[in-house]
Structures are given as structure tokens and as C-alpha cells.
Design a protein around this motif. Structure first.
Motif, short mmCIF file in Angstrom:
data_model
loop_
_atom_site.label_atom_id
_atom_site.label_comp_id
_atom_site.label_asym_id
_atom_site.label_seq_id
_atom_site.Cartn_x
_atom_site.Cartn_y
_atom_site.Cartn_z
N UNK A 522 -22.71 29.63 2.26
CA UNK A 522 -21.36 29.54 1.68
C UNK A 522 -20.42 30.46 2.45
N UNK A 523 -19.12 30.26 2.27
CA UNK A 523 -18.10 31.09 2.92
C UNK A 523 -17.21 31.76 1.89
N UNK A 524 -16.71 32.94 2.22
CA UNK A 524 -15.66 33.57 1.42
C UNK A 524 -14.43 33.76 2.31
N UNK A 525 -13.25 33.75 1.68
CA UNK A 525 -12.00 33.94 2.40
C UNK A 525 -11.34 35.23 1.92
N UNK A 561 0.76 39.38 3.73
CA UNK A 561 -0.49 39.25 4.50
C UNK A 561 -0.23 38.87 5.95
N UNK A 562 -1.09 39.38 6.84
CA UNK A 562 -0.97 39.08 8.28
C UNK A 562 -2.24 38.46 8.85
N UNK A 563 -3.36 38.56 8.11
CA UNK A 563 -4.63 38.06 8.65
C UNK A 563 -5.41 37.29 7.58
N UNK A 564 -6.17 36.30 8.05
CA UNK A 564 -7.15 35.59 7.22
C UNK A 564 -8.53 35.85 7.82
N UNK A 565 -9.47 36.23 6.96
CA UNK A 565 -10.84 36.43 7.39
C UNK A 565 -11.75 35.39 6.72
N UNK A 566 -12.70 34.91 7.47
CA UNK A 566 -13.72 34.03 6.91
C UNK A 566 -15.08 34.69 7.15
N UNK A 567 -15.85 34.86 6.07
CA UNK A 567 -17.19 35.41 6.18
C UNK A 567 -18.19 34.34 5.75
N UNK A 568 -19.24 34.16 6.51
CA UNK A 568 -20.26 33.16 6.21
C UNK A 568 -21.53 33.88 5.74
N UNK A 586 -27.60 41.17 -3.07
CA UNK A 586 -26.94 41.27 -1.77
C UNK A 586 -27.25 40.03 -0.94
N UNK A 587 -26.21 39.27 -0.61
CA UNK A 587 -26.37 38.11 0.26
C UNK A 587 -26.21 38.54 1.71
N UNK A 588 -26.86 37.82 2.61
CA UNK A 588 -26.87 38.20 4.02
C UNK A 588 -25.68 37.60 4.75
N UNK A 589 -24.92 38.45 5.46
CA UNK A 589 -23.80 37.96 6.27
C UNK A 589 -24.35 37.30 7.54
N UNK A 590 -24.04 36.03 7.73
CA UNK A 590 -24.48 35.30 8.92
C UNK A 590 -23.45 35.41 10.04
N UNK A 616 -22.19 33.09 17.43
CA UNK A 616 -22.76 31.79 17.79
C UNK A 616 -22.50 30.70 16.77
N UNK A 617 -21.95 31.06 15.61
CA UNK A 617 -21.63 30.09 14.56
C UNK A 617 -20.16 29.71 14.70
N UNK A 618 -19.85 28.43 14.55
CA UNK A 618 -18.46 27.97 14.59
C UNK A 618 -18.09 27.39 13.23
N UNK A 619 -17.05 27.96 12.61
CA UNK A 619 -16.55 27.44 11.34
C UNK A 619 -15.21 26.76 11.59
N UNK A 620 -15.13 25.51 11.20
CA UNK A 620 -13.90 24.72 11.40
C UNK A 620 -13.09 24.74 10.11
N UNK A 621 -11.79 25.02 10.23
CA UNK A 621 -10.94 25.07 9.04
C UNK A 621 -9.52 24.65 9.41
N UNK A 622 -8.74 24.32 8.37
CA UNK A 622 -7.32 24.00 8.56
C UNK A 622 -6.51 24.83 7.59
N UNK A 623 -5.24 25.07 7.93
CA UNK A 623 -4.39 25.82 6.99
C UNK A 623 -2.92 25.45 7.16
#
Length: 860
Positions: A522-525, A561-568, A586-590, A616-623
């Protein structure tokens, strides 16, 4: 950053000193203390020019003990008689060494230019890595400097190859010195170039990869083809080159007879170079120290930042420095006015002895005191008020003195927020000593620090013990080497810096690729707000897959806000992994990544697609972005069917109910299974789920109860918020808005009570009944704050601007809104306070309110 300087040495004898310390070789000059050769990562380290903790090094010409500039003229008779032939041979050796180092310098400039061209080419495409402006800022004047030195090298080379005593090179050095104006422009831009490169690296994984792996060609006769150097190290090379060229001119003069045609030309070149160096008073950040590690390698600064340490059960703001072989925790010492700031070392741990405490290391746990959420929120409101006042005073004729007082106050309040808002524990342990606890505001920072330390620990490290002298030198160098220049509060930023975005960011998290094996993902923003990052949304867990397809849309509120972070993350279901600090597994950050929110890119109505690369992971998103005033703009409704966008009295009359069915059902479902959900009402629901529920309520679908029971609880909470937002008129009405603003501003408690209760009585019955129903529900949610982390203040922040909103005419009446931040501080702050007043009030009964209507005028 600190300016660079040469040491003040006795008149002329400094030439011999420098000449004995620096050898001309294929790597340029090599200092015996600083070891200006290759470091572990292949980059060249920088000479440590000033060890005095009280001196501020200046980039200037060498000076004598009495402060005047050292004369470029060698002592009389230095090359008399038979020494002339020997001197000319020495001159050839000096020139040969310099030519070899010039070849390396040209290769370094070429390595910088290599990515510049493709970056500039992609800047005009639909998917730019950097903007044209960013490319031009980072690589400013590099092309010009390269051409100057390439021309110089090509002209000098044949002279060395066909050397004899009649060869003249002075005109080449004179021409080189006359072009130093290009270096002045480069130096002036140096700080901005570094900061831009750093911000772009944080915001764009592709650029970060490029900037950390620049390939520098070796000399033509070298076996080593290339070395890998960072962009940061290469951008420092032109600064370093100017001082080296000046040293060479001194040595050439020392070995050139006075009657040689080169002598006056070299003398003139040295004069120009010295004047140039003396005129520059820019602060240049060497970012490295010459103190050596136990293995004899140069110790380099890798990372630093301001962290909150829990020490003796109280919070302390520390500046933490991660070097190639140790972690140093320092605090800024208080110094007299006008004196240079200094650091005091609190403790250090050699990386060879550093471990991260495991979850069951509870014997040395520190107690973490967390302030109530409402105190944090109240401080944000105070800061918003001050920002607004500062903007007003700036426009006043004599407001400057008051601006300074307000800035000082805001600095204190922001520093308090910086100290008290972090809650995520980060523990480190010395195998042979104490444990230490830091608090961070985001899992992102914790992961960054951990990864940086673990990367260094993969090398063959040796434990070190610093003597008191070594520790003093290292700590005093911290001020010069720091990369984070000021505590990250608004008052330390330039007025020209972007204020950030206020409004709503719509984000669709599409998919991710690059996982080596299947997992529950899963991802968090996160977005930044008031100087630190806050988690705003979370995708569902995609089970047992290496290519998750979330395709989930979220609406995230932005507050400057100036930045968006995505954590997987990989979801962990093992209860033995329970974190004792916050009772959460505790979930593991990938992987993790960050993008800068560019207002120009986002303000179009179309979706902007992007990819974040992380380990090495690519997350595709739109905003896409909607400003606050547009997103909450109410339009008069002519719609009579459905419930969304329809007047509340029309809906209740049609349903023959006191409170709309949609409100009752959403509240019931949240209380049934969402009241323990962390961040309920704050964490965004998936937009497609919310739209499905909206359609179901609008069309009165028979399966609505089944849908509600199956739907993600954040989507149901989001549907309720959307219903109130899309009302043609806010629940607390346009007509009463000014009175609510006046009532909440009253300072006398009895007068405020009378006014606020009278305003509730003045609401139409459907509005009042619905408001009181929502009020009691939100109070029940807040009772579970220890579990769901949602305080009354949190809930008031979420719902206040939705339930209470000025009409278009009212928002512009009597006040001049100049920016999005003003809108936040003028309107939203008061709206939050109104709802908070009622949430903190003892239970309010509809019948009791109506019964007291007649007595309102006599109540005191």
C-alpha cells in the motif's frame, strides 16, 4: 556557507610553505593534511583552509602578518647566475604539473556538461526532468568556463611539448586572468545552484540518480578510464580552481628571470588574480572537513539536519551531522553579538559502534511526552495570524519596525512548533555505551537517516576515539560545513520564496512496478504544512502481488504546501512486531519519493501525470490542483432531485425527516466500524468510491445499505464531507456568517455564550437539527482520540471551513485579501474556532434552545 580564505603567512615565505605542502601531479595539488586526492566515493576532497574556530575564512589574496596583500614580486637575486637554468627547468616542471591538473579540470567540467544538454532538451517536452530555469541555474556559466580552459589548455600544450628557454606562456596566463569575470558570475550564483540541485534531487528521483553518478574521464595516459563523482563535488571545482591558479602564478614567477618576456605578463596576471580574489566576499560551502579518519582517509560530511532529541524527559533541538565514519550530535552555542556562531558537541557515536535499537529493547526506553493535538493546532492558528499581520504591516508606510517584532514572535512560535510536533521515534544505540532517542515528524525522514547510516556501515569502518583537540576541531568545522543553514522556520526564509499552495490537491495513485517478489502493498501520501510533513491519504492494501494496480483518487487539503511525498509499504500482519512506542504494528518501507508541487504545472484543469522512482520501484500517479476559493465556491442550485447540491430543507421535506438520510446513514456507519480508525475524517477516501456512493444516494439506490457496509470507511467519511461541501448554501447559512465571525471574536464569556446560542436559534430547523446531530457525532469520535488520533480541534479543522463559509460578496467586503495564505488566516481560522466552540460546549438540546428563544434579550 562560509567564505573561503588563504591563511595569513609571513611575507613571501608562504610560497615556500605552500610549495612544500602541495605537489603538482595528475590530481592537481595534494595537501599533506587535507589529502586533496580521491575519497572513498571517487570524488576529490577539499583542502581545509582555516582551522581556527573563531576565524571566518575569506576567499582572498594571501596576506602578510600586518594584513597587507603579499607582493607578487620575488625577492631580489632569487634566480641569479647559475640558478637561472635550474629555475627554467623548475618552471617547466610547474607548468607540466599544472597542465596535467588542467586536463583533469576540463574533464570534470565536461562531466558536468554531459547531462546538461539532454536535461535542457527534455525541459520543453511533456515530461521534463527539470525546467529550463532550473537547468540554467544549476549549470550557470559552466559552458563558458569550459571553453575558456579548453582554449587555454590547447594553447599551452604545444609550448610544453616543444620546450626551450625562449618559450613564452605569460600571455596565456594573462588572458586567462582577464576572463575571471566569468568566475565572479559563477561564484555569485554558486549557493543558489547548490540549493536548486539539492531541491531537484529531493523532488525528482531521476535527477537524483544523474547527479550522484557523473562520470569523469581520467587523463589520456591513465589506466583508470572513469571515476564516479557527485554533481555537488563537481560544482565546487571552479571555486577551488581560482585559488590554485593563483598559487601556480606565484611559483612561475619564483622560477622566471626578471628579464624574461614572461615576467611582466605573469606579474600582471597575478595582480589581476589577487584583486579578483580580494574582491570576492561570498560565502562558499566546502561541505567537507580535512580531519582524517582512523584509516587515513578524509572525513566527509554526508548528511545533516535539525532533529528533536528527548534528553532527560525533555525535548531539545539538536543539529545532527552524519560523517563518513561517525554521527555527531551538536547544539548551537550562545555567543556574544557580532561573534561567529559555534557548535558544542553533545555526543558522538562511531558508525562502527552504532546500532538501531530493536523493538524489544525496552529497558532503555525514554518516555515520550506528546502534547494534546489542540495545542499544536492552536499554535498553527497563532502563526497564521502573525503571517497575515506581517503582510499587512509590510504595506503600511512605517510598518518595518513592527514587522521585525512580529517576525521575532513568529520565529519563537514556529520554533516551539518544530520542537513539539514530531512524534515518530528514532532510536540509536552505541554498542559500548548509551542509547539516544530522536523524534521525527515523518516516517520519510526516519527512513532517510537509517538508510544513509546503513549505506556507510557497509564499508570497512573502524571504531574511532577522538581526542579533545580533534573533537574541538571537528565540532568547530560543523558550522562551516553545515548544509542546512538555518532552523527550518518561515522567518529564516527569504520573502521571495514561494508561499506554497492553499487549496485541494487531487491525486490518483495508479500503479507500481519493480518489486522483486509478491507482497501485501500500500502507499501513503504526505504533504508539508507549517514546516513539517503530515500523512493525508492511504491506499488500500493490494494483496500478494508484485504489480499493484490501485487506481485510487484522493483529495488532499494543502496549507501552504510545497511538496508531495509518496511512501510505499509492505503490510505486516505479525503481531509480534508491535511497536511499544505507539502500539502499532511496524510496516516495512519498500520505497519513498518526493515531488515539488509546481503551481504553474498544477493550475491547469488537466491531470498532470508523473512517476516517482524509489529504490528501483516506480510508482505512477497523476495530480491536479484546485485553489481553496474555487474548491469551496457554492453555486445556487436549481436541482430538485437527488441530495447532493440540493437545499437541505428541500431534501428533509421530501424525505419527511428532520435530518437528511445521507447524514444519518454515514454517521451510523462511521460509529459502527470507523470510530477507531486512525485519522478518520482527516485521511482521504478513494475518490471513485466516494463518487459511487454519491450516485447511489442521488438515485436512491435500493442497495445503498449493502454498499455502505462493504465500502472502505474513509470513503464513507469522505462522502459525508462532500455532502456538506456541495450544499448550495453552507449549513450555518450565508446570512448568519458575519454574526458568527463577530460572536466568536467576543472576549467576554457571558456575552459570547449569549451570542453563539442565539445564532443557533436563528438557524432554520433542518439546518439546526442536522448541525446538532453532527456535533454529537463528532464529540463521540473525539472520545476515541487515544486510538483514532482525532481530537476536537482536528475535527473542527476538517469540518469548520465546510459548514461555515462566507458568500462571495461577504468574503470581499471590508477586507483586502491579497494571497491564498491571507484567505487561510482570515477565514479558515475563525471558522475552525466557531465549530470548536460548539464542540467544547456542554450538550445542546434542540428543545432547550427553542424554549429559551423568548428569554434571549434578558439573559446576561
Amino acid at each position: 556557507m562560509e567564505p573561503l580564505s588563504a591563511r595569513g603567512l609571513p611575507r613571501l615565505s608562504w610560497i615556500d610553505t605552500l610549495y612544500s605542502n602541495f605537489n603538482y601531479n595528475t590530481d592537481g595539488y595534494e595537501g599533506d593534511g587535507a589529502e586533496d586526492g580521491k575519497s572513498q566515493d571517487g570524488s576529490e576532497t577539499l583542502p581545509y583552509i582555516d582551522e581556527s574556530p573563531t576565524m571566518s575564512p575569506q576567499l582572498c589574496a594571501p596576506q602578510g602578518p600586518d594584513g597587507e596583500t603579499v607582493s607578487p614580486t620575488p625577492p631580489e637575486g632569487l634566480l641569479a647566475g647559475g640558478d637561472i637554468e635550474k629555475g627554467l627547468e623548475m618552471k617547466k616542471l610547474v607548468l607540466s604539473g599544472f597542465l596535467a591538473s588542467e586536463e583533469i579540470y576540463i574533464n570534470q567540467l565536461e562531466a558536468l556538461l554531459l547531462p546538461m544538454r539532454p536535461l535542457k532538451a527534455t525541459a520543453t517536452t511533456s515530461q521534463p526532468v527539470l525546467t529550463i530555469q532550473q537547468v540554467e541555474t544549476i549549470f550557470y556559466k559552466i559552458q563558458d568556463i569550459f571553453e575558456i580552459h579548453k582554449e587555454f589548455y590547447d594553447a599551452l600544450l604545444p609550448n610544453i611539448q616543444q620546450w626551450d628557454e625562449k618559450v613564452t606562456v605569460g600571455h596565456l596566463f594573462q588572458k586567462l586572468a582577464s576572463q575571471l569575470g566569468v568566475y565572479k558570475a559563477f561564484v555569485d550564483n554558486y549557493k543558489v545552484a547548490l540549493e536548486t540541485a539539492e531541491k531537484c534531487s529531493q523532488a525528482n528521483g531521476q535527477f537524483q540518480k544523474i547527479s550522484e553518478n557523473l562520470k569523469v574521464k581520467g587523463p589520456k595516459d591513465s589506466k583508470d578510464c572513469t571515476t564516479t563523482v557527485s554533481m555537488e563535488a563537481l560544482l565546487y571545482k571552479p571555486i577551488d580552481r581560482v585559488t590554485r591558479s593563483t598559487l601556480v602564478l606565484h611559483d612561475l614567477l619564483k622560477h622566471t628571470p626578471k628579464d624574461h618576456p614572461d615576467f611582466p605578463l605573469l606579474q600582471d596576471a597575478l595582480r589581476i588574480s589577487q584583486n579578483f580574489l580580494s574582491s570576492i566576499n561570498e560565502e562558499i560551502d566546502p561541505r567537507r572537513t580535512a580531519v582524517t579518519t582512523p584509516k587515513g582517509e578524509a572525513r566527509q560530511l554526508v548528511k545533516d539536519g535539525f532533529l528533536v532529541e528527548v534528553s532527560e524527559s525533555s525535548r531539545k533541538l539538536r543539529h545532527v551531522f552524519l560523517f563518513t565514519d561517525l554521527l555527531l550530535c551538536a547544539k548551537m552555542k550562545k555567543t556574544a553579538v557580532g561573534r561567529h556562531q559555534q557548535y558544542e558537541c553533545k555526543w558522538y557515536i562511531p558508525l562502527a559502534d552504532l546500532t538501531f535499537q530493536t523493538l524489544d529493547d525496552s529497558d532503555s526506553c525514554h518516555s515520550i511526552q506528546v502534547l494534546p493535538e489542540h495545542e499544536i493546532e492552536e499554535m498553527k492558528i497563532k502563526i497564521s495570524v502573525l503571517k497575515s499581520e506581517i503582510q499587512k504591516e509590510k504595506k503600511a508606510p512605517k510598518g518595518q519596525s513592527r514587522v521585525e517584532r512580529l517576525r521575532k514572535k513568529m520565529n519563537e512560535q514556529e520554533s516551539w512548533l518544530l520542537l513539539h510536533s514530531p512524534t515518530i521515534p528514532f532510536r540509536i544505540h552505541n554498542k559500548h555505551g548509551k542509547s539516544y532517542l530522536f523524534l521525527l515528524s515523518s516516517d520519510y525522514e526516519r527512513s532517510e537517516w537509517k538508510e544513509s547510516i546503513q549505506k556507510l556501515q557497509k564499508k570497512d569502518l573502524q571504531a574511532c576515539v577522538l581526542s579533545s583537540v580533534e573533537l574541538q576541531v571537528l565540532t568547530s568545522s560543523c558550522f562551516k560545513l553545515r548544509t542546512v543553514h538555518n532552523i527550518p522556520v518561515t522567518s529564516n526564509k527569504d520573502d521571495e520564496e514561494t508561499p506554497g499552495l492553499y487549496g485541494f490537491l487531487h491525486v490518483i495513485v495508479h500503479s507500481a512496478k519493480g518489486f522483486k517478489e509478491s507482497a501485501n502493498l500500500y502507499c501513503t501520501l504526505e504533504v508539508d504544512s507549517f514546516g513539517y510533513f503530515v500523512s493525508k491519504a492511504k491506499t488500500r492494501v493490494f494483496r500478494d502481488t508484485s504489480e499493484p494496480q490501485w487506481n485510487e483518487e484522493f483529495e488532499i487539503e494543502l496549507e501552504g504546501s510545497q511538496y508531495l511525498r509518496i511512501l510505499c509499504y509492505e503490510k505486516c500482519y505479525d503481531k509480534s512486531m508491535l511497536n511499544k512506542d505507539d502500539n502499532e504494528i511496524v510496516d516495512k518501507i519498500m520505497g519513498k519519493g518526493q515531488v515539488q508541487l509546481d503551481p504553474q504545472t498544477l493550475q491547469s484543469k488537466n491531470w498532470h501525470m508523473d512517476v516517482i522512482e524509489m529504490n528501483g520501484i516506480k510508482v505512477e500517479f497523476s495530480m491536479k490542483f484546485t485553489s481553496r476559493d474555487l474548491s469551496l465556491k457554492r453555486t445556487p442550485s436549481k436541482k430538485q432531485s437527488g441530495v447532493f447540491g440540493v437545499k437541505i430543507n428541500v431534501v428533509t421535506k421530501r424525505e419527511r425527516s428532520k435530518v437528511p438520510y445521507i447524514v444519518r446513514q454515514c454517521i451510523e456507519e462511521v460509529e459502527k466500524r470507523g470510530i477507531d480508525e486512525v485519522g478518520i475524517y482527516r485521511i482521504s477516501g478513494v475518490a471513485t468510491d466516494i463518487q459511487a456512493l454519491k450516485t447511489a444516494f442521488d438515485t436512491n439506490t435500493k442497495d445503498i445499505l449493502v454498499m455502505l457496509s462493504d465500502m472502505d470507511i474513509n470513503a464513507i467519511a469522505g462522502t459525508l464531507k462532500l455532502y456538506f461541501r456541495e450544499l448550495p448554501e453552507p449549513l450555518l447559512t450565508d446570512r448568519l456568517y458575519p454574526a458568527f465571525m463577530e460572536g466568536i471574536a467576543l472576549s467576554d464569556p457571558a456575552a459570547k455564550e449569549n451570542c453563539m446560542m442565539h445564532l443557533l436559534r436563528s438557524l432554520p430547523d433542518p439546518n439546526l437539527m442536522t448541525f446538532l446531530t453532527l456535533l454529537e457525532h463528532l464529540k463521540r469520535v473525539a472520545e476515541k482520540e487515544p486510538i483514532n488520533k482525532m481530537s476536537l480541534h482536528n475535527l473542527a479543522t476538517v469540518f469548520g471551513p465546510t459548514l461555515l463559509r462566507p458568500s462571495e460578496s461577504e468574503s470581499t467586503k471590508g477586507q483586502q485579501i491579497t494571497s491564498a495564505s491571507d484567505i487561510w488566516s482570515h477565514d479558515v481560522m475563525a471558522q475552525v474556532q466557531v465549530l470548536l466552540y460548539y464542540l467544547q460546549h456542554p450538550p445542546i438540546s434542540f428543545a432547550e434552545l427553542k424554549r429559551n428563544t423568548l428569554y434571549f434579550s434578558t439573559d446576561v
